[in-house]
Write a protein that holds these residues in place. Sequence first.
Motif, PDB file in Angstrom:
ATOM      1  N   PHE A 279       0.826  -1.208   0.000  1.00 28.61           N
ATOM      2  CA  PHE A 279       0.000   0.000   0.000  1.00 28.61           C
ATOM      3  C   PHE A 279       0.862   1.260   0.000  1.00 28.61           C
ATOM      4  CE2 PHE A 279      -4.492  -1.261   1.552  1.00 28.61           C
ATOM      5  CZ  PHE A 279      -4.507  -2.317   0.646  1.00 28.61           C
ATOM      6  N   ASP A 280       1.996   1.213   0.680  1.00 24.61           N
ATOM      7  CA  ASP A 280       2.866   2.379   0.727  1.00 24.61           C
ATOM      8  C   ASP A 280       3.454   2.670  -0.645  1.00 24.61           C
ATOM      9  OD1 ASP A 280       4.332   4.431   2.325  1.00 24.61           O
ATOM     10  OD2 ASP A 280       6.068   3.310   1.609  1.00 24.61           O
ATOM     11  N   VAL A 281       3.937   1.629  -1.340  1.00 29.09           N
ATOM     12  CA  VAL A 281       4.534   1.865  -2.656  1.00 29.09           C
ATOM     13  C   VAL A 281       3.476   2.303  -3.666  1.00 29.09           C
ATOM     14  CG1 VAL A 281       4.331  -0.482  -3.627  1.00 29.09           C
ATOM     15  CG2 VAL A 281       6.261   0.963  -4.266  1.00 29.09           C
ATOM     16  N   ALA A 282       2.242   1.795  -3.530  1.00 32.31           N
ATOM     17  CA  ALA A 282       1.169   2.215  -4.433  1.00 32.31           C
ATOM     18  C   ALA A 282       0.836   3.694  -4.225  1.00 32.31           C
ATOM     19  CB  ALA A 282      -0.078   1.358  -4.204  1.00 32.31           C
ATOM     20  N   ARG A 283       0.761   4.119  -2.969  1.00 24.93           N
ATOM     21  CA  ARG A 283       0.461   5.528  -2.686  1.00 24.93           C
ATOM     22  C   ARG A 283       1.579   6.435  -3.173  1.00 24.93           C
ATOM     23  NH1 ARG A 283       1.970   9.301   0.706  1.00 24.93           N
ATOM     24  NH2 ARG A 283       3.442   7.888   1.718  1.00 24.93           N
ATOM     25  N   VAL A 284       2.830   6.048  -2.908  1.00 24.39           N
ATOM     26  CA  VAL A 284       3.971   6.865  -3.317  1.00 24.39           C
ATOM     27  C   VAL A 284       4.058   6.950  -4.832  1.00 24.39           C
ATOM     28  CG1 VAL A 284       6.497   6.967  -3.342  1.00 24.39           C
ATOM     29  CG2 VAL A 284       5.285   6.467  -1.207  1.00 24.39           C
ATOM     30  N   ILE A 353      -5.931   4.989   3.546  1.00 28.82           N
ATOM     31  CA  ILE A 353      -6.092   6.376   3.111  1.00 28.82           C
ATOM     32  C   ILE A 353      -6.381   7.277   4.304  1.00 28.82           C
ATOM     33  CG2 ILE A 353      -7.564   7.959   1.797  1.00 28.82           C
ATOM     34  CD1 ILE A 353      -7.905   5.737  -0.282  1.00 28.82           C
ATOM     35  N   SER A 354      -7.218   6.812   5.203  1.00 23.77           N
ATOM     36  CA  SER A 354      -7.562   7.614   6.394  1.00 23.77           C
ATOM     37  C   SER A 354      -6.334   7.867   7.257  1.00 23.77           C
ATOM     38  CB  SER A 354      -8.641   6.889   7.208  1.00 23.77           C
ATOM     39  OG  SER A 354      -9.817   6.704   6.458  1.00 23.77           O
ATOM     40  N   ILE A 355      -5.525   6.825   7.463  1.00 27.33           N
ATOM     41  CA  ILE A 355      -4.306   6.980   8.257  1.00 27.33           C
ATOM     42  C   ILE A 355      -3.395   8.034   7.638  1.00 27.33           C
ATOM     43  CG2 ILE A 355      -2.148   5.839   8.918  1.00 27.33           C
ATOM     44  CD1 ILE A 355      -3.760   3.267   9.330  1.00 27.33           C
ATOM     45  N   ASN A 356      -3.218   7.975   6.321  1.00 23.24           N
ATOM     46  CA  ASN A 356      -2.333   8.919   5.656  1.00 23.24           C
ATOM     47  C   ASN A 356      -2.883  10.337   5.669  1.00 23.24           C
ATOM     48  OD1 ASN A 356       0.189   7.749   4.072  1.00 23.24           O
ATOM     49  ND2 ASN A 356      -1.387   6.152   4.108  1.00 23.24           N
ATOM     50  N   LEU A 357      -4.202  10.482   5.535  1.00 20.70           N
ATOM     51  CA  LEU A 357      -4.800  11.818   5.612  1.00 20.70           C
ATOM     52  C   LEU A 357      -4.636  12.416   6.995  1.00 20.70           C
ATOM     53  CD1 LEU A 357      -8.098  11.320   3.551  1.00 20.70           C
ATOM     54  CD2 LEU A 357      -6.053  12.613   2.874  1.00 20.70           C
ATOM     55  N   ILE A 358      -4.836  11.601   8.011  1.00 13.19           N
ATOM     56  CA  ILE A 358      -4.667  12.062   9.397  1.00 13.19           C
ATOM     57  C   ILE A 358      -3.218  12.478   9.648  1.00 13.19           C
ATOM     58  CG2 ILE A 358      -4.694  11.328  11.813  1.00 13.19           C
ATOM     59  CD1 ILE A 358      -7.105   9.539  11.061  1.00 13.19           C
ATOM     60  N   LEU A 359      -2.275  11.671   9.167  1.00  9.86           N
ATOM     61  CA  LEU A 359      -0.860  11.994   9.346  1.00  9.86           C
ATOM     62  C   LEU A 359      -0.497  13.295   8.624  1.00  9.86           C
ATOM     63  CD1 LEU A 359       0.854   8.497   8.979  1.00  9.86           C
ATOM     64  CD2 LEU A 359       0.507   9.810  11.077  1.00  9.86           C
ATOM     65  N   THR A 360      -0.971  13.438   7.395  1.00 11.27           N
ATOM     66  CA  THR A 360      -0.672  14.653   6.626  1.00 11.27           C
ATOM     67  C   THR A 360      -1.239  15.887   7.321  1.00 11.27           C
ATOM     68  OG1 THR A 360      -0.678  13.414   4.543  1.00 11.27           O
ATOM     69  CG2 THR A 360      -0.954  15.797   4.398  1.00 11.27           C
ATOM     70  N   HIS A 361      -2.476  15.782   7.820  1.00 10.15           N
ATOM     71  CA  HIS A 361      -3.092  16.907   8.541  1.00 10.15           C
ATOM     72  C   HIS A 361      -2.283  17.260   9.783  1.00 10.15           C
ATOM     73  CE1 HIS A 361      -6.226  19.574   9.994  1.00 10.15           C
ATOM     74  NE2 HIS A 361      -6.244  18.913  11.156  1.00 10.15           N
ATOM     75  N   ALA A 362      -1.834  16.249  10.517  1.00  8.83           N
ATOM     76  CA  ALA A 362      -1.046  16.497  11.725  1.00  8.83           C
ATOM     77  C   ALA A 362       0.300  17.137  11.374  1.00  8.83           C
ATOM     78  CB  ALA A 362      -0.827  15.188  12.484  1.00  8.83           C
ATOM     79  N   ILE A 363       0.895  16.723  10.259  1.00  8.99           N
ATOM     80  CA  ILE A 363       2.170  17.303   9.828  1.00  8.99           C
ATOM     81  C   ILE A 363       1.991  18.777   9.471  1.00  8.99           C
ATOM     82  CG2 ILE A 363       3.915  17.266   7.993  1.00  8.99           C
ATOM     83  CD1 ILE A 363       3.510  14.197   7.907  1.00  8.99           C
TER      84      ILE A 363
END
Length: 376
Positions: A279-284, A353-363
């Motif tokens: 999932f990480d390589v697909a998102r990147v 997707i939710s985890i990554n959105l939450i992380l991006t918002h926190a960053i």
Amino acid sequence: MEHWLINNLLTFGLSFVLTGILIPQILVIAFRKRLFDGHDDRKTHAGEVPRLGGIAFVPAIIFSVLATIGLSLIVNNTDLQSALTHTLVPLLFLICSLMLLFLVGIADDLIGVRYGAKFFFQILASVLMIGSGVWISDCYGLLGLGSIPVWVGWPVTLLAVVTVVNAINLIDGIDGLAAGLAALALLFYGMVYYLGEAYIYAMVAFGSVGSLLPFIYYNVFGKATRRKKIFMGDTGSLTIGMVLVFLAVNVTYYPFAEIEFTDVNPMVVAISPLIVPLFDVARVFCRRLRRHRNPFMPDRSHIHHKLLALGLSATAALTVILSCAMILLVANLLLSIVININLVLVIDVVVWISINLILTHAIRKRELRLGCKLYD
């Protein structure tokens, strides 16, 4: 079954000991010849660190598996002789594939190899695996597909090999991450194959785990200032990725899938241990394409880079990602018993997707607070 348990433990032990012997010698040679990992803005380490740890993996895995098989044949283990009749050709071709990627990895770690050339040898390795009879012949309901013909299964298997091998390679960004995720997956596959009475493949899995544990010690706990720290490099990530995809595809391969050791969907068993790197390589990959960047050029956009941007230490980020991988694995196995595999996949995608959105918002909030850019 007792002698199979001994064989698997022996394979693990031999691989563990051999890797533990080889890595210190590799460190000595690397420092004498000044073979170190280069520095750039993506690196999280300080000091001179060799990236040749993966050189120990393939010799340890092959030696431990073949030595155990040889010893068992000497004592006239008829069960092993029977098991070899079904697994000898795939095992031999796996060794051939590993040797190809082993040599390419060494060349890349020492002098650099263009990614086009690496892809060529990854495709060649996948052709060898497919030629041995190991390919995805059934999707078990994934995307609504069941049994699939050769003209579909072979290209899908080739794509799976290239994807998994590169996913392990690309997620190797902080100490212990690629090795830790691979060790968890290999341990799981080893238990699955052991319970499914596919003992030769279990030996491959446990032998691979044995090769990773000494490396993890030097990679995570070794000190660069004491010349005890080492990275796996492409030699390690390419070959371990090949072992992982071989074991994953074999779970879906019909002779093994017919062994009903569990009610879990075989495709879930195959994919779940690899969810985080896949999932990480697909998102990147999609992110780079969306930003009109070369999808094969490295950057700081992986999941571990997000956690580091939040202020976590490399050790904390490693712990979070490994914990996430274990939770997703267990959740997928349990969910697949009661709901359709496609719904399990949808849940995985939504959660990721939710985890990554939450992380991006926190960053972004942290960037505003600190007044500087932390994540591209």
